[in-house]
Design a protein around this motif. Structure first.
Motif, short mmCIF file in Angstrom:
data_model
loop_
_atom_site.label_atom_id
_atom_site.label_comp_id
_atom_site.label_asym_id
_atom_site.label_seq_id
_atom_site.Cartn_x
_atom_site.Cartn_y
_atom_site.Cartn_z
N UNK A 182 -1.93 29.07 36.26
CA UNK A 182 -3.17 29.05 35.87
C UNK A 182 -4.10 27.82 35.94
N UNK A 183 -4.97 27.95 36.91
CA UNK A 183 -5.53 26.78 37.24
C UNK A 183 -6.65 26.80 36.58
N UNK A 184 -7.26 25.87 35.44
CA UNK A 184 -7.91 25.27 34.83
C UNK A 184 -8.89 24.40 35.30
N UNK A 185 -9.96 24.50 35.69
CA UNK A 185 -11.37 23.35 36.02
C UNK A 185 -12.83 23.69 35.68
N UNK A 186 -13.51 22.77 35.73
CA UNK A 186 -14.60 22.46 35.42
C UNK A 186 -15.85 23.61 35.78
N UNK A 187 -16.83 23.84 34.18
CA UNK A 187 -17.22 25.08 35.21
C UNK A 187 -17.61 24.94 36.51
N UNK A 188 -18.63 23.01 36.42
CA UNK A 188 -19.85 23.65 37.91
C UNK A 188 -18.54 23.93 39.54
N UNK A 189 -17.38 23.27 39.09
CA UNK A 189 -15.88 23.19 40.53
C UNK A 189 -16.06 24.59 40.61
N UNK A 190 -15.47 25.84 38.99
CA UNK A 190 -14.67 27.05 39.28
C UNK A 190 -16.28 27.63 40.13
N UNK A 191 -17.56 27.12 39.94
CA UNK A 191 -18.74 28.36 40.24
C UNK A 191 -18.48 28.18 41.75
N UNK A 192 -18.59 26.39 42.77
CA UNK A 192 -18.38 26.13 43.56
C UNK A 192 -17.35 26.88 44.67
N UNK A 193 -15.98 27.18 43.48
CA UNK A 193 -14.85 27.63 44.20
C UNK A 193 -15.21 29.45 44.41
N UNK A 194 -15.60 29.50 43.44
CA UNK A 194 -15.29 31.34 43.86
C UNK A 194 -16.30 32.05 44.80
N UNK A 195 -17.82 31.16 44.83
CA UNK A 195 -18.57 31.13 45.68
C UNK A 195 -18.15 31.26 46.84
#
Length: 540
Positions: A414-427
């Motif tokens: 499980x890779x839990x990261x902050x929301x802004x980084x999460x958005x950048x990663x999946x986009x």
């Protein structure tokens, strides 16, 4: 405190097309069915029971500042380039569309006082409401509508205007005529979305960066102070076209990214409303008579998304194995505390066209093992599940998914990261699979299936890169068919094909859960999770 529907708009004569009427009727049936089902959490509140708006006895009291805690802060107010809730639910306080949908999802005139379509569905006529001005005092004109829709058509963006529009023309002082090259059934529903808000023509003569930093709109509020990625405050638009509204002097969106902090700040009176309520905290909040909790059906689906470019999840058998391995009923029971319904279709039950009878890849460990054996990875593999930190629900879901996939030889980190980084990663398609939610922006099945399954839908299949030519062809067909049995059947086929391919696995249909101080009145929760605030007031 009672919860009743209180929003009123000026009386107008509404001319609707047959498709719009059918859509509204279908949605009303869907919502009624959903809220009355014994398996679905209907609208509940604390300390009273009702629907999605709050009202106290007596007349609204003007004035005051509402502090609204949100887990996401706006980063851009350019309505044609944005899609995520952090931006959308700030944009819709400033800009307004020609049409809107209410708390029941029914389409209604908004900046247009009335609208109609020709018998062949190709020519749409909108009459602008009298007396509407932008926040700078300039009047709303047909030229503003033409500019706004043409800008959206030019930019496209993640929520493009999908209708085959050939022209947008101003006629006289109050009329706009939109001509299509072919019938497009979701047109009215799409126009009601936040991305079709109306801007002043030519952005009032300033450049885009300047305009969207201090935007001018017809909405009930005006941006006052804004730190991108932080808090944003709004002041009342004194010239708002709904007489006497908004009641509030000011609204502050305060960034609070942790579920526990949201609860703590609401209970301490530091904030008046929280936008995100963990289902585990509902009972605690309902027991507090100084607070109110609203739970209403929404247009959301909680899902597990696969990056089909990933070496493992491009394999259809692997995705099907994961679907079989997940005990969705167990996941929902463990995480929702009765506030969500187990999902099967990519469409939520509150959207017309939902089919609860499609065949889904339900929990079956033997079938999961057989599917993984048929894949290119019969001995299993290791992978990473991407989640945004600070969300208790998804943290729990991730742990359950991790344990259940271990049963078929898939080791999950499980890779839990902050929301802004999460958005950048999946986009950037920099993930293997992820937990996320999808929300329809229109009261029509085309919206969410286009968003998630049409390769030309603006998001690369919700950043899964999913593409099935048969699904794409059916989506195209569904846009032109009039509402009725034939169109419903097309969307049933779409839902079945997606369930078979499993590019994303619907886990649950969450309710919209908001909590507020009991002094907050007239809070209207819309099915997409947004909140109308022009009717909101504070009981002194």
């Amino acid at each position: 405190m009672n919860l009743t529907r209180t929003r009123t708009t000026p009386q107008s004569t509404t001319t609707r097309t047959a498709s719009a009427v059918a859509l509204s009727a279908a949605l009303a049936v869907a919502l009624c069915s959903c809220s009355s089902s014994p398996d679905t959490a209907g609208p509940t509140t604390s300390p009273s029971t009702g629907t999605s708006t709050t009202e106290a006895a007596g007349e609204p009291q003007p004035g005051g500042t509402l502090v609204f805690a949100r887990t996401q802060s706006p980063t851009s107010l350019d309505l044609h380039r944005e899609i995520t809730a952090n931006n959308a639910f700030a944009i819709d306080k400033v800009f307004e569309p020609l049409l809107a949908f209410d708390a029941e999802g029914e389409i209604e005139p908004w900046l247009a006082s009335e609208y109609s379509a020709s018998d062949d569905g190709l020519v749409w006529t909108f009459t602008l409401r009298d007396g509407v001005t932008f926040s700078d005092g300039s009047p709303l004109t047909p030229a503003d509508v033409v500019f706004s829709l043409e800008r959206h058509l030019e930019i496209g963006g993640p929520l493009p205007l999908g209708a085959p529009i050939t022209s947008v023309e101003a006629q006289g002082e109050d009329t706009v005529v939109i001509t299509l090259s072919a019938p497009y059934t979701p047109f009215a529903a799409e126009l009601a979305g936040f991305s079709n808000g109306i801007l002043p023509a030519d952005l009032g003569g300033v450049d885009e960066a300047t305009f969207f930093k201090n935007p001018v709109g017809t909405g009930p509020f005006v941006v006052d102070e804004w730190t991108e990625g932080g808090d944003i405050s709004f002041t009342a638009n004194d010239g708002y076209w709904q007489d006497g509204k908004p009641y509030l002097d000011e609204v502050v969106y305060r960034l609070v990214q942790d579920d526990n902090q949201l609860i703590a700040q609401l209970q301490a009176g530091q904030v008046d409303v929280i936008d995100s309520v963990s289902s585990a905290n509902v009972a605690t909040l309902q027991s507090n008579t100084s607070l109110a909790v609203s739970i209403t059906p929404g247009w959301q689906v909680e899902e597990l998304f696969f990056n089909t470019l990933d070496e493992h999840f491009q394999d259809r058998d692997v995705r099907r194995a994961v679907s079989y391995a997940l005990d969705r009923e167990g996941i929902v029971q463990a995480t929702s505390f009765g506030t969500a319904e187990v999902a099967g279709s990519v469409l939520p039950p509150s959207i017309p066209g939902y089919d609860g009878d499609i065949t889904t890849l339900d929990y079956d460990v033997d079938a999961a093992k057989a599917a993984i054996a048929d894949s290119a990875y019969p001995d299993g593999f290791s992978t990473k599940l991407l989640v945004a930190s600070g969300n208790d629900l998804r943290a729990q879901e991730a742990q359950i998914i991790q344990a259940q996939l271990a049963e078929i030889g898939i080791t999950v980190e499980i890779e839990s990261i902050d929301l802004a980084a999460f958005r950048e990663r999946f986009r950037a398609f920099d993930y293997s699979f992820m937990l996320n939610g999808a929300t329809s922006d229109a009261a029509d099945p085309n919206g969410i299936v286009t968003f998630q399954a049409d390769p030309e839908g603006g998001t690369n299949g919700y950043w899964t890169h999913y593409e099935n030519p048969e699904v794409t062809a059916l989506i195209t067909e569904g846009r032109t068919l009039p509402d009725g049995d034939e169109r419903t059947e097309v969307f049933s086929q779409i839902q079945q094909l997606i369930a078979d391919d499993a590019p994303f696995i619907p886990l649950s249909y969450p309710s919209n859960i908001k909590a507020s101080a009991a002094t907050v009145q007239g809070l209207t929760v819309l099915p997409n999770g947004s909140v109308r605030l022009q009717d909101t007031w504070l009981e002194q």
